[in-house]
Design a protein around this motif. Structure first.
Motif, PDB file in Angstrom:
ATOM      1  N   LEU A 314       0.830  -1.211   0.000  1.00  0.00           N
ATOM      2  CA  LEU A 314       0.000   0.000   0.000  1.00  0.00           C
ATOM      3  C   LEU A 314       0.865   1.262   0.000  1.00  0.00           C
ATOM      4  CD1 LEU A 314      -2.715  -1.144   2.556  1.00  0.00           C
ATOM      5  CD2 LEU A 314      -3.041  -0.832   0.094  1.00  0.00           C
ATOM      6  N   GLN A 318       1.364   4.233  -2.925  1.00  0.00           N
ATOM      7  CA  GLN A 318       0.956   5.523  -2.378  1.00  0.00           C
ATOM      8  C   GLN A 318      -0.479   5.551  -1.845  1.00  0.00           C
ATOM      9  OE1 GLN A 318       2.218   7.963  -5.849  1.00  0.00           O
ATOM     10  NE2 GLN A 318       3.828   8.743  -4.505  1.00  0.00           N
ATOM     11  N   LYS A 319      -0.938   4.423  -1.345  1.00  0.00           N
ATOM     12  CA  LYS A 319      -2.221   4.380  -0.648  1.00  0.00           C
ATOM     13  C   LYS A 319      -1.938   4.462   0.858  1.00  0.00           C
ATOM     14  CE  LYS A 319      -4.692   1.539  -4.062  1.00  0.00           C
ATOM     15  NZ  LYS A 319      -5.455   0.286  -4.270  1.00  0.00           N
ATOM     16  N   GLU A 321      -3.170   6.265   3.355  1.00  0.00           N
ATOM     17  CA  GLU A 321      -4.283   6.275   4.320  1.00  0.00           C
ATOM     18  C   GLU A 321      -4.722   4.855   4.651  1.00  0.00           C
ATOM     19  OE1 GLU A 321      -5.485   8.651   6.003  1.00  0.00           O
ATOM     20  OE2 GLU A 321      -4.751  10.463   5.011  1.00  0.00           O
ATOM     21  N   LEU A 322      -4.843   4.021   3.616  1.00  0.00           N
ATOM     22  CA  LEU A 322      -5.214   2.629   3.851  1.00  0.00           C
ATOM     23  C   LEU A 322      -4.081   1.894   4.562  1.00  0.00           C
ATOM     24  CD1 LEU A 322      -7.221   0.348   3.569  1.00  0.00           C
ATOM     25  CD2 LEU A 322      -6.439  -0.030   1.221  1.00  0.00           C
ATOM     26  N   LYS A 505      -3.981   4.119 -10.976  1.00  0.00           N
ATOM     27  CA  LYS A 505      -4.128   4.047  -9.513  1.00  0.00           C
ATOM     28  C   LYS A 505      -2.802   3.753  -8.814  1.00  0.00           C
ATOM     29  CE  LYS A 505      -5.521  -0.851  -9.048  1.00  0.00           C
ATOM     30  NZ  LYS A 505      -6.547  -1.740  -8.503  1.00  0.00           N
ATOM     31  N   TYR A 506      -1.774   3.410  -9.615  1.00  0.00           N
ATOM     32  CA  TYR A 506      -0.468   3.123  -9.025  1.00  0.00           C
ATOM     33  C   TYR A 506       0.590   4.130  -9.429  1.00  0.00           C
ATOM     34  CZ  TYR A 506      -2.355  -1.477  -7.878  1.00  0.00           C
ATOM     35  OH  TYR A 506      -3.102  -2.505  -7.382  1.00  0.00           O
TER      36      TYR A 506
END
Length: 508
Positions: A314, A318-319, A321-322, A505-506
């Motif tokens: 994650l 760059q996710k 927050e998750l 998304k990546y």
């Protein structure tokens, strides 16, 4: 009439009614500090065969004999530590462990915190209780109000738990802390496996080699022991990482795949297999979507290593927050897991004060590679360069290993401090290691140092070398803070695309 007059003796009848677990505890207690007291001697003491004792214990407790002995020893160890009369090493030997480090590993796995943290936890409890008492004396009316409010809350919680317990219970079943898969019925094989796991988690070249020996010994006793095959696979992957770097990542994955196939044949749906498959997708294939599919299958439990590698993924994409949500879940279920991702995740989110607070608490309890590494990374990226260098040096001195990751970040810190001589020395050391044929992401960290120096052309050149060499650290490409000034460079953007971050998304 009974032919055996002893059969009707009330004393014997009373003795026969003693629960098996109690008999076992009495025998283990008698031999508590005897490190050689194990399955064989316990069975002899009870006048039973090993297989008969194993079947009886499995029936009554669901445990293997070696597991029962180990857990009893650990519980007694906790009692000694709470009394505060002995050191961790002294307690380890008093409860029958032949190695303080093995005792520490088993203790941490069982209780969720290190033996060294027992005193610290007790002091915190006493401090909290003391603060509460002094406050109540100074404000008796407020104290009574708090008691009434607490009672109302308690009653409400009891009512809620009565109504919702089936839901909570299902969640507890569906999210076990550790997967009970791929086990063996052979207690000796299981004990060998646990020793292999302990050595694997030390993460030094010698301990990794020894761990494979123990896993192979376990398989020799039980060729259907799926967990042991997964243990070898995990160790081979560690040998390609910064902890050893004696195997090239692609060579490691080539050796690992048949082991995972064997483990999966023996135990379909095994959590460790999903973890390692996902790991290979991340670091071998740079296929982050397939990796996420495997990790999602693994995090149905609260198995710490499943949560840990998923948090890494994650953060790679760059996710953050998750990643923080998962880090909280990992920390909630395993508050003293030695490789918490909380510091890194908070750092990526810019929550530096929270990250420092967490790092400070972790350093009191764990003085290990992971905590020193993550804390050093935090201080490097908050301008506390001397403190970062000190922590990296501690880890190097502690293990006697010149980790390329720490050398690269130390070089970045020295670059920020303007110490050109030390920067050049570290650059040369990393380049020499790469030329010697070692794996370990040396080119990646040469690029880190050049980026810190503001030498964009050299940083991009060495990142391309790192990509061609298939360095294990490449998935950190977008997240590594030293590369932020490179993000708008066409060559960097092309590298991001080639690695596999081309999916919207990546990518940044």
């Amino acid at each position: 009439m009974d032919a055996n007059p002893q059969h009707n003796n009330p004393l014997n009848q009373k003795k026969d009614k003693i629960p098996l677990s109690q008999k076992l505890e009495e025998e283990v207690e008698k031999n508590l500090n005897n490190e050689n007291f194990g399955v064989e001697l316990l069975a002899q003491a009870l006048g039973m065969s090993r297989s008969g004792l194993h079947r009886n214990l499995q029936k009554h407790t669901g445990q293997s004999i070696s597991q029962f002995i180990r857990e009893y020893r650990l519980k007694r160890g906790l009692e000694y530590l709470k009394n505060g009369e002995f050191t961790v090493s002294e307690v380890a030997y008093k409860v029958g462990f032949n190695s303080p480090s093995y005792f520490t590993s088993c203790f941490t796995d069982y209780f969720g915190y290190a033996p060294s943290a027992v005193k610290y936890r007790q002091e915190n409890v006493l401090l909290d209780n003391g603060s509460s008492i002094s406050h109540s004396k100074a404000n008796p009316s407020k104290h009574r109000i708090r008691i009434i409010a607490s009672s109302v809350v308690l009653i409400s919680l009891l009512l809620i738990s009565y109504v919702l317990w089936p839901v909570f219970n299902k969640t507890a079943v569906d999210a076990k802390e550790s997967p009970d898969q791929g086990m063996t019925q052979n207690p000796e094989a299981y004990d060998l496996y646990l020793k292999g796991e302990h050595l694997r988690r030390i993460y030094t070249p010698s301990s990794l080699d020894e761990s494979i020996e123990y896993f192979n010994k376990a398989i020799a006793l039980d060729s259907s022991f799926a967990l042991a095959y997964a243990g070898i696979a995990q160790t081979l992957i560690s040998k390609a990482c910064i902890f050893d770097a004696s195997l090239h990542p692609l060579e490691s994955f080539k050796q690992v795949r048949p082991l995972l196939e064997k483990a999966e044949d023996l135990e379909p749906g095994m959590i460790q297999v999903h973890i390692l498959k996902g790991f290979i997708h991340v670091f071998g294939d740079w296929d982050f979507e397939k990796a996420e599919e495997e990790y999602q299958k693994a995090i149905v439990t609260n198995y710490p290593e499943a949560l840990g590698v998923y948090i890494d993924l994650l953060n790679f994409v760059q996710k953050h927050e998750l990643a923080l949500e998962m880090s909280n879940r990992l920390n909630r279920n395993h508050p003293h897991y030695p490789n918490s991702r909380m510091i890194l995740t908070l750092c990526f989110l810019g929550e530096y004060e929270k990250a420092e607070e967490f790092a400070s608490e972790r350093l009191k309890i764990f003085n290990n590679y992971f905590t020193l590494d993550n804390s050093g990374f935090l201080y490097l990226n908050t301008g506390q360069y001397a403190k970062a260098i000190s922590l990296f040096q501690q880890a190097i001195d502690m293990e006697g290993i010149r980790y390329p990751r720490m050398l690269g970040w130390m070089g970045a810190a020295y670059a920020k401090l303007g110490d050109t001589e030390k920067v050049m020395a570290l650059l040369q050391e990393l380049k020499d290691k790469k030329d010697e044929g070692f794996s370990g992401s040396y080119a990646f960290f040469v690029a880190v140092i050049y980026a810190s120096l503001g030498d964009t052309a050299s940083a991009l050149e060495w990142l391309e070398i790192s990509y061609q060499h298939h360095d294990m650290e490449i998935p950190w490409l977008l997240t590594e803070p030293q590369f932020l000034p490179l993000h708008n460079e066409p060559a960097f953007q092309e590298l991001v695309r080639k690695v596999g971050f081309s999916n919207p998304k990546y990518s940044s």
